[in-house]
Write a protein that holds these residues in place. Sequence first.
Motif, PDB file in Angstrom:
ATOM      1  N   PRO A 280       0.846  -1.242   0.040  1.00 38.71           N
ATOM      2  CA  PRO A 280      -0.028   0.078  -0.050  1.00 38.71           C
ATOM      3  C   PRO A 280       0.791   1.460  -0.018  1.00 38.71           C
ATOM      4  CG  PRO A 280      -0.980  -1.702   1.082  1.00 38.71           C
ATOM      5  CD  PRO A 280       0.262  -1.961   0.947  1.00 38.71           C
ATOM      6  N   PHE A 281       2.092   1.310   0.308  1.00 39.32           N
ATOM      7  CA  PHE A 281       2.893   2.227   0.234  1.00 39.32           C
ATOM      8  C   PHE A 281       2.931   3.080  -1.029  1.00 39.32           C
ATOM      9  CE2 PHE A 281       5.976  -0.229  -2.037  1.00 39.32           C
ATOM     10  CZ  PHE A 281       6.795   0.956  -2.440  1.00 39.32           C
ATOM     11  N   VAL A 282       2.457   2.500  -1.906  1.00 39.41           N
ATOM     12  CA  VAL A 282       2.524   2.915  -3.434  1.00 39.41           C
ATOM     13  C   VAL A 282       1.600   4.198  -3.484  1.00 39.41           C
ATOM     14  CG1 VAL A 282       1.732   2.396  -5.660  1.00 39.41           C
ATOM     15  CG2 VAL A 282       3.156   0.621  -4.520  1.00 39.41           C
ATOM     16  N   TRP A 283       0.380   4.106  -2.860  1.00 40.82           N
ATOM     17  CA  TRP A 283      -0.497   5.036  -3.070  1.00 40.82           C
ATOM     18  C   TRP A 283       0.066   6.413  -2.368  1.00 40.82           C
ATOM     19  CZ3 TRP A 283      -4.272   6.242  -5.797  1.00 40.82           C
ATOM     20  CH2 TRP A 283      -5.339   7.365  -5.383  1.00 40.82           C
ATOM     21  N   ALA A 284       0.736   6.313  -1.142  1.00 36.92           N
ATOM     22  CA  ALA A 284       1.144   7.717  -0.685  1.00 36.92           C
ATOM     23  C   ALA A 284       2.453   8.108  -1.313  1.00 36.92           C
ATOM     24  CB  ALA A 284       1.483   7.347   0.941  1.00 36.92           C
ATOM     25  N   ALA A 285       3.080   7.292  -1.856  1.00 36.72           N
ATOM     26  CA  ALA A 285       4.417   7.555  -2.464  1.00 36.72           C
ATOM     27  C   ALA A 285       4.096   8.199  -3.765  1.00 36.72           C
ATOM     28  CB  ALA A 285       5.398   6.189  -2.943  1.00 36.72           C
ATOM     29  N   SER A 286       2.898   7.997  -4.573  1.00 36.95           N
ATOM     30  CA  SER A 286       2.588   8.372  -5.938  1.00 36.95           C
ATOM     31  C   SER A 286       2.243   9.722  -5.696  1.00 36.95           C
ATOM     32  CB  SER A 286       1.653   7.431  -6.564  1.00 36.95           C
ATOM     33  OG  SER A 286       2.104   6.195  -6.800  1.00 36.95           O
ATOM     34  N   ASN A 287       1.110  10.073  -4.451  1.00 37.47           N
ATOM     35  CA  ASN A 287       0.638  11.171  -4.353  1.00 37.47           C
ATOM     36  C   ASN A 287       1.664  12.093  -3.894  1.00 37.47           C
ATOM     37  OD1 ASN A 287      -2.454  11.302  -4.385  1.00 37.47           O
ATOM     38  ND2 ASN A 287      -2.098   9.395  -3.566  1.00 37.47           N
ATOM     39  N   GLY A 288       2.650  11.778  -3.109  1.00 36.22           N
ATOM     40  CA  GLY A 288       3.909  12.516  -2.701  1.00 36.22           C
ATOM     41  C   GLY A 288       4.597  12.924  -3.818  1.00 36.22           C
ATOM     42  N   ALA A 289       4.679  12.188  -4.927  1.00 33.17           N
ATOM     43  CA  ALA A 289       5.485  12.534  -5.785  1.00 33.17           C
ATOM     44  C   ALA A 289       4.703  13.634  -6.861  1.00 33.17           C
ATOM     45  CB  ALA A 289       5.841  11.341  -6.882  1.00 33.17           C
ATOM     46  N   VAL A 290       3.376  13.512  -6.886  1.00 36.47           N
ATOM     47  CA  VAL A 290       2.601  14.663  -7.562  1.00 36.47           C
ATOM     48  C   VAL A 290       2.906  15.802  -6.828  1.00 36.47           C
ATOM     49  CG1 VAL A 290       0.372  15.294  -8.018  1.00 36.47           C
ATOM     50  CG2 VAL A 290       1.043  12.956  -8.176  1.00 36.47           C
ATOM     51  N   GLU A 291       2.758  15.977  -5.373  1.00 34.10           N
ATOM     52  CA  GLU A 291       2.942  16.995  -4.830  1.00 34.10           C
ATOM     53  C   GLU A 291       4.327  17.844  -5.079  1.00 34.10           C
ATOM     54  OE1 GLU A 291       2.160  16.558  -0.705  1.00 34.10           O
ATOM     55  OE2 GLU A 291       0.079  15.649  -0.861  1.00 34.10           O
ATOM     56  N   GLU A 292       5.315  16.802  -4.988  1.00 35.47           N
ATOM     57  CA  GLU A 292       6.975  17.276  -5.211  1.00 35.47           C
ATOM     58  C   GLU A 292       7.079  18.039  -6.763  1.00 35.47           C
ATOM     59  OE1 GLU A 292       9.017  14.033  -4.469  1.00 35.47           O
ATOM     60  OE2 GLU A 292       8.799  14.071  -2.285  1.00 35.47           O
ATOM     61  N   GLY A 293       5.953  17.501  -7.504  1.00 36.79           N
ATOM     62  CA  GLY A 293       6.330  17.812  -9.159  1.00 36.79           C
ATOM     63  C   GLY A 293       6.909  17.043  -9.804  1.00 36.79           C
ATOM     64  N   SER A 294       7.193  15.750  -9.262  1.00 34.33           N
ATOM     65  CA  SER A 294       8.104  14.696 -10.167  1.00 34.33           C
ATOM     66  C   SER A 294       7.023  13.690 -10.896  1.00 34.33           C
ATOM     67  CB  SER A 294       9.209  14.143  -9.154  1.00 34.33           C
ATOM     68  OG  SER A 294       8.390  13.387  -8.123  1.00 34.33           O
ATOM     69  N   LEU A 295       5.673  13.908 -10.666  1.00 29.98           N
ATOM     70  CA  LEU A 295       4.834  12.928 -11.263  1.00 29.98           C
ATOM     71  C   LEU A 295       3.592  13.575 -11.676  1.00 29.98           C
ATOM     72  CD1 LEU A 295       4.366   9.970 -12.053  1.00 29.98           C
ATOM     73  CD2 LEU A 295       3.111   9.568  -9.881  1.00 29.98           C
ATOM     74  N   ASP A 296       3.148  13.522 -12.832  1.00 31.34           N
ATOM     75  CA  ASP A 296       1.857  14.105 -13.257  1.00 31.34           C
ATOM     76  C   ASP A 296       0.719  13.456 -12.678  1.00 31.34           C
ATOM     77  OD1 ASP A 296      -0.156  14.927 -15.120  1.00 31.34           O
ATOM     78  OD2 ASP A 296       1.039  15.467 -16.428  1.00 31.34           O
ATOM     79  N   LYS A 297      -0.106  14.515 -12.188  1.00 28.63           N
ATOM     80  CA  LYS A 297      -1.369  14.201 -11.467  1.00 28.63           C
ATOM     81  C   LYS A 297      -2.144  12.958 -12.403  1.00 28.63           C
ATOM     82  CE  LYS A 297      -5.328  15.807  -8.537  1.00 28.63           C
ATOM     83  NZ  LYS A 297      -6.211  14.766  -9.372  1.00 28.63           N
ATOM     84  N   ALA A 298      -2.056  13.112 -13.616  1.00 33.29           N
ATOM     85  CA  ALA A 298      -2.879  12.243 -14.368  1.00 33.29           C
ATOM     86  C   ALA A 298      -2.644  10.990 -14.172  1.00 33.29           C
ATOM     87  CB  ALA A 298      -2.514  12.713 -15.912  1.00 33.29           C
ATOM     88  N   VAL A 299      -1.268  10.564 -13.807  1.00 30.32           N
ATOM     89  CA  VAL A 299      -0.720   9.312 -13.776  1.00 30.32           C
ATOM     90  C   VAL A 299      -1.698   8.670 -12.448  1.00 30.32           C
ATOM     91  CG1 VAL A 299       1.073   7.749 -13.072  1.00 30.32           C
ATOM     92  CG2 VAL A 299       1.492   9.467 -14.836  1.00 30.32           C
ATOM     93  N   VAL A 300      -1.735   9.243 -11.156  1.00 29.21           N
ATOM     94  CA  VAL A 300      -2.365   8.978 -10.165  1.00 29.21           C
ATOM     95  C   VAL A 300      -3.941   8.979 -10.466  1.00 29.21           C
ATOM     96  CG1 VAL A 300      -3.093   9.681  -7.765  1.00 29.21           C
ATOM     97  CG2 VAL A 300      -0.774   9.965  -8.644  1.00 29.21           C
ATOM     98  N   ASP A 301      -4.456   9.761 -11.429  1.00 32.97           N
ATOM     99  CA  ASP A 301      -5.743   9.654 -11.719  1.00 32.97           C
ATOM    100  C   ASP A 301      -6.094   8.123 -12.343  1.00 32.97           C
ATOM    101  OD1 ASP A 301      -6.595  11.998 -10.309  1.00 32.97           O
ATOM    102  OD2 ASP A 301      -6.326  13.111 -12.250  1.00 32.97           O
ATOM    103  N   ASP A 302      -5.249   7.695 -12.898  1.00 37.08           N
ATOM    104  CA  ASP A 302      -5.202   6.432 -13.760  1.00 37.08           C
ATOM    105  C   ASP A 302      -4.894   5.258 -12.857  1.00 37.08           C
ATOM    106  OD1 ASP A 302      -5.772   5.318 -16.296  1.00 37.08           O
ATOM    107  OD2 ASP A 302      -3.605   5.181 -16.515  1.00 37.08           O
ATOM    108  N   ILE A 303      -4.764   5.341 -11.761  1.00 38.72           N
ATOM    109  CA  ILE A 303      -4.421   4.279 -10.755  1.00 38.72           C
ATOM    110  C   ILE A 303      -5.573   3.538 -10.202  1.00 38.72           C
ATOM    111  CG2 ILE A 303      -3.280   3.335  -9.041  1.00 38.72           C
ATOM    112  CD1 ILE A 303      -0.884   5.360  -9.434  1.00 38.72           C
ATOM    113  N   GLY A 304      -5.756   2.194 -10.492  1.00 38.07           N
ATOM    114  CA  GLY A 304      -6.696   1.615  -9.727  1.00 38.07           C
ATOM    115  C   GLY A 304      -6.135   0.393  -8.994  1.00 38.07           C
ATOM    116  N   TRP A 305      -7.236  -0.059  -7.976  1.00 40.87           N
ATOM    117  CA  TRP A 305      -6.591  -1.275  -7.290  1.00 40.87           C
ATOM    118  C   TRP A 305      -7.510  -2.110  -7.235  1.00 40.87           C
ATOM    119  CZ3 TRP A 305      -7.117   3.934  -6.032  1.00 40.87           C
ATOM    120  CH2 TRP A 305      -8.445   4.207  -5.189  1.00 40.87           C
ATOM    121  N   ALA A 306      -7.059  -3.345  -6.841  1.00 36.33           N
ATOM    122  CA  ALA A 306      -7.994  -4.714  -6.611  1.00 36.33           C
ATOM    123  C   ALA A 306      -7.290  -5.709  -5.771  1.00 36.33           C
ATOM    124  CB  ALA A 306      -8.267  -5.263  -8.194  1.00 36.33           C
TER     125      ALA A 306
END
Length: 438
Positions: A280-306
């Motif tokens: 589950p660390f993936v979720w916080a890490a990905s959102n943190g990368a968006v906040e830092e500006g190193s990852l486009d928010k569109a990537v997080v918006d495209d992430i699903g889980w199952a």
Amino acid sequence: MKATHTPRTARRGRRIRSAAALAGASAMLLTACGSQESGPPTLTWYINPDDGGQAEIAEQCSAASDGKYKIETSLLPRDASSQREQLARRLAAGDTSMDIMSLDPPFVPELAEPGFLAKPPADVVERTTADTLEGPLEGAKWNGEVVAVPFWANTQLLWYRESVAEAAGLDMSKPVTWDQIIDAARTQDKYLGVQGTQAESMTVWVNGLVASAGGEIITAGEEGQDADITLDTKAGEKAADIVGTIGKEGLGGPGLPTQDENSSMIQFQGDKGSFMVNWPFVWAASNGAVEEGSLDKAVVDDIGWAQWPRVNADTPSAPPLGGINIGVGADSQNQELAWEAVECIVTPEHQSQYFATNGNPPSSAKAFDDAAVREAYPQAPVIRESLDNAAPRPQTPYYNEISTAIQQEWTPPQSVNENTPKETTAFIEQVLKGDALL
């Protein structure tokens, strides 16, 4: 339960001699037992690295004790094998500072079997495990008894890029199989996020596949050296087919042989990302990368889980189980206070707090109902369900030997074939008998 072939006293002696050898190599690790400073007794809590959450709970429980004790944290190494080594050395050497310990579930049998862990009082067990989820509770037992208290639990999810799943025609509202996501990666020219490096993550992957196929790597783990290695089965063959296929076809990406959890996450976030099994660390890490500006928010918006992928379409998966249990050292001079502190540490409120701030899921069912948890982790209901279905890694005092053997035999992934389960079984049996070295 099968009768033990090796007498308990003999087994205990072997484990103590083995751990004592480690102790002799690092006597400097012992904490000096000087005169007690004035003030409340100090309890040392050996913690795994995190984002400061355990230290914060230590301060809160110290304050809540009304002067009965003070908890001081001591940081263990980052990687699991080094944590195990330091804990075993200290405990075998009779280190009286081992008041409270954060223990990875696979460490529990190895440390409990020779008597290194203090037995939790029955009333403490009753209060602290009243609403513990099934997977984490099993990971805190040895020989059918709770020998440590579940704190936080961990499990892997199947993370996916919604755009890729849609393009591949997969309905992610229903369970999917490894064969389906392998085929999707092929047809969409994408990479699967798996961990192929020679490390504990490989044992996690193999065990999850075998358990999901209805098998076990080892049975009768309490037999120690005489345990049955049951990897050479249909379940083992299916696991080898999945690992080998991903490796041989390059579906895990060019870096698969050295890929760990973090590097597979980074690959998943890129243009070639598709499906990934990870914590589950993936979720916080990905959102943190968006906040830092190193990852486009569109990537997080495209992430699903199952839920973790199934091996067989008609059989629910048995996802990997991780997390931390809390143990007390058998040589601690503050055991009564230590168990009181443990009760404070593992309350559902502290578990909720720890999840929301540090990203480590609770072992308590009640903790998942916290509003802060659901806000921080929208996938919390899926994590809870996964923890109920999760399967622990082999429970045996010889876990380190078994895990290391799997890591050696199943890496690199492209070398894995239909003979790997049989060869691994033979190798583990030789290692346990002392006829082969790791």
